[in-house]
Design a protein around this motif. Structure first.
Motif, short mmCIF file in Angstrom:
data_model
loop_
_atom_site.label_atom_id
_atom_site.label_comp_id
_atom_site.label_asym_id
_atom_site.label_seq_id
_atom_site.Cartn_x
_atom_site.Cartn_y
_atom_site.Cartn_z
N ASP B 11 -25.93 30.10 29.56
CA ASP B 11 -26.52 29.32 30.49
C ASP B 11 -26.81 27.95 30.10
O ASP B 11 -27.17 27.57 28.87
CB ASP B 11 -27.70 29.96 31.02
CG ASP B 11 -27.80 29.56 32.62
OD1 ASP B 11 -28.62 30.42 33.42
OD2 ASP B 11 -27.07 28.75 33.12
N ILE B 12 -26.49 27.09 31.25
CA ILE B 12 -26.95 25.71 30.96
C ILE B 12 -27.93 25.24 31.96
O ILE B 12 -27.86 25.57 33.14
CB ILE B 12 -25.85 24.55 31.12
CG1 ILE B 12 -24.63 24.94 29.89
CG2 ILE B 12 -26.33 23.34 31.07
CD1 ILE B 12 -23.63 24.32 30.35
N CYS B 13 -29.39 24.79 31.29
CA CYS B 13 -30.39 24.83 32.47
C CYS B 13 -31.07 23.21 32.34
O CYS B 13 -30.88 22.48 31.38
CB CYS B 13 -31.41 25.71 32.25
SG CYS B 13 -30.99 27.49 32.03
N GLN B 14 -31.45 22.88 33.44
CA GLN B 14 -32.21 21.58 33.52
C GLN B 14 -33.63 21.97 32.86
O GLN B 14 -34.43 22.63 32.92
CB GLN B 14 -32.41 21.18 34.69
CG GLN B 14 -30.88 20.81 35.52
CD GLN B 14 -30.31 19.86 34.88
OE1 GLN B 14 -30.88 18.74 34.65
NE2 GLN B 14 -29.03 20.13 34.55
N ARG B 15 -34.17 20.61 32.27
CA ARG B 15 -35.44 20.57 31.74
C ARG B 15 -36.41 20.92 32.59
O ARG B 15 -36.33 20.62 33.95
CB ARG B 15 -35.67 19.02 31.41
CG ARG B 15 -37.02 18.74 30.65
CD ARG B 15 -37.05 17.15 30.72
NE ARG B 15 -36.18 16.55 29.70
CZ ARG B 15 -36.41 16.18 28.54
NH1 ARG B 15 -37.60 16.47 28.06
NH2 ARG B 15 -35.17 15.77 27.87
N THR B 17 -37.13 23.79 33.89
CA THR B 17 -36.84 25.31 34.61
C THR B 17 -37.26 26.09 33.70
O THR B 17 -37.49 26.12 32.58
CB THR B 17 -35.50 25.32 35.31
OG1 THR B 17 -34.50 25.24 34.07
CG2 THR B 17 -35.23 24.02 36.33
N SER B 84 -37.38 22.73 27.57
CA SER B 84 -36.85 21.43 27.19
C SER B 84 -35.74 21.65 26.25
O SER B 84 -35.57 22.64 25.83
CB SER B 84 -38.30 20.86 26.33
OG SER B 84 -38.44 21.65 25.06
N PRO B 85 -35.26 20.44 25.79
CA PRO B 85 -33.92 20.40 24.94
C PRO B 85 -33.94 21.20 23.68
O PRO B 85 -33.23 21.78 23.30
CB PRO B 85 -33.71 19.08 24.74
CG PRO B 85 -34.03 18.56 26.11
CD PRO B 85 -35.37 19.14 26.56
N SER B 88 -33.05 24.86 23.49
CA SER B 88 -31.56 25.31 23.21
C SER B 88 -31.49 26.04 21.91
O SER B 88 -31.59 25.41 20.76
CB SER B 88 -30.69 23.90 23.11
OG SER B 88 -31.01 23.14 24.35
N THR B 113 -28.38 26.36 26.67
CA THR B 113 -28.40 24.82 26.51
C THR B 113 -29.49 24.30 27.45
O THR B 113 -29.31 24.54 28.80
CB THR B 113 -27.15 24.19 26.62
OG1 THR B 113 -26.26 24.94 25.58
CG2 THR B 113 -27.15 22.83 26.43
N VAL B 114 -30.31 23.47 27.06
CA VAL B 114 -31.24 22.85 27.78
C VAL B 114 -31.03 21.33 28.06
O VAL B 114 -30.90 20.80 26.88
CB VAL B 114 -32.80 23.14 27.67
CG1 VAL B 114 -33.60 22.44 28.71
CG2 VAL B 114 -32.97 24.50 27.63
N LEU B 115 -30.58 20.83 29.27
CA LEU B 115 -30.29 19.35 29.11
C LEU B 115 -31.60 18.39 29.74
O LEU B 115 -32.39 18.86 30.17
CB LEU B 115 -29.27 19.28 30.32
CG LEU B 115 -28.01 20.03 30.25
CD1 LEU B 115 -26.99 19.74 31.40
CD2 LEU B 115 -27.27 19.57 28.88
#
Lengths: 109, 115
Positions: B11-15, B17, B84-85, B88, B113-115
């Motif tokens: 998954d790719i997630c936003q900071r 969340t 937070s990133p 990741s 992965t956290v963007l």
């Protein structure tokens, strides 16, 4: 804490060559294990060692449990391309498993 | 051997969340663990998931950041909260029988992965 020092960090070898990697610790472990991790997968158990001085083989793999119970080595004989991956040593005491940093193996055909 | 599945696989997630990772095993096991594997690094134990009680966390990991559930002997979840990133990583579920180290198996992991 229980820290495992694994070496080498990486190896680049030619197909057919033998490989040796080892793991040392400042603490005693009751069990030593060796795992292999392929990309995108979880580690898979290769060999488990239960007694100090024990030498165990699994096909082309041979591992030994050091006599002091603070170290172990893994040998791979006649390497083949599918041996590529990351190899982790692990020490185990009382449901607590600790891992070395891993040895990344690359085998050139 | 045990067959372990994890969802999601990546998954790719936003900071800021949170993400909940599920682990399902095909047989009843006494021990379930959650590990983190940062890029190019070894496996670090986050916590042992205990059925019906609070998880046992390793030094450096806290329940508020990594809440864990284990409602039965075959299922567990790990939540990565307020991401937070630096979060990741690959998160791995592992299962086994108490006191039997060569029964410890690993799931395929969840790549976060956290963007």
């Amino acid at each position: 804490g229980q820290q495992l020092n694994q070496s080498p960090q990486s190896m680049f070898i030619q197909e057919g060559e033998d490989v040796s990697m080892n793991c040392t610790s400042s603490s005693i472990f009751n069990t030593w294990l060796w795992y292999k991790q392929d990309p995108g997968e979880g580690p898979v158990l290769l060999i488990a060692l239960y007694k100090a001085g024990e030498l165990t083989s699994n096909g082309r793999l041979t591992a030994q449990f050091g006599i002091t119970r603070k170290d172990s080595f893994l040998n791979i004989s006649a390497s083949i391309p599918s041996d590529v991956g990351i190899y982790f040593c692990a020490g185990y005491n009382n449901n607590d498993m600790r891992f070395g940093a891993g040895t990344r193996l690359t085998v050139k055909p | 051997s045990a067959v372990i599945s994890q969802k999601p696989s990546r998954d790719i997630c936003q900071r800021g969340t949170s993400l909940t990772i599920q682990c399902q095993v095909d047989s009843q096991v006494t021990m379930m663990f959650w590990y983190r594997q940062q890029p190019g690094q070894s496996l670090t134990l986050i916590a042992t998931a205990n059925q019906g009680s609070e998880a046992t966390y390793e030094s450096g990991f806290v329940i508020d950041k990594f809440p864990i559930s284990r409602p039965n002997l075959t299922f567990s979840t790990l939540t990565v909260s307020n991401m937070s990133p630096e979060d990741s990583s690959i998160y791995l579920c592992s299962v086994g029988l108490a006191g039997v180290p060569d029964t410890q198996y690993f799931g395929p992991g969840t790549r976060l992965t956290v963007l």
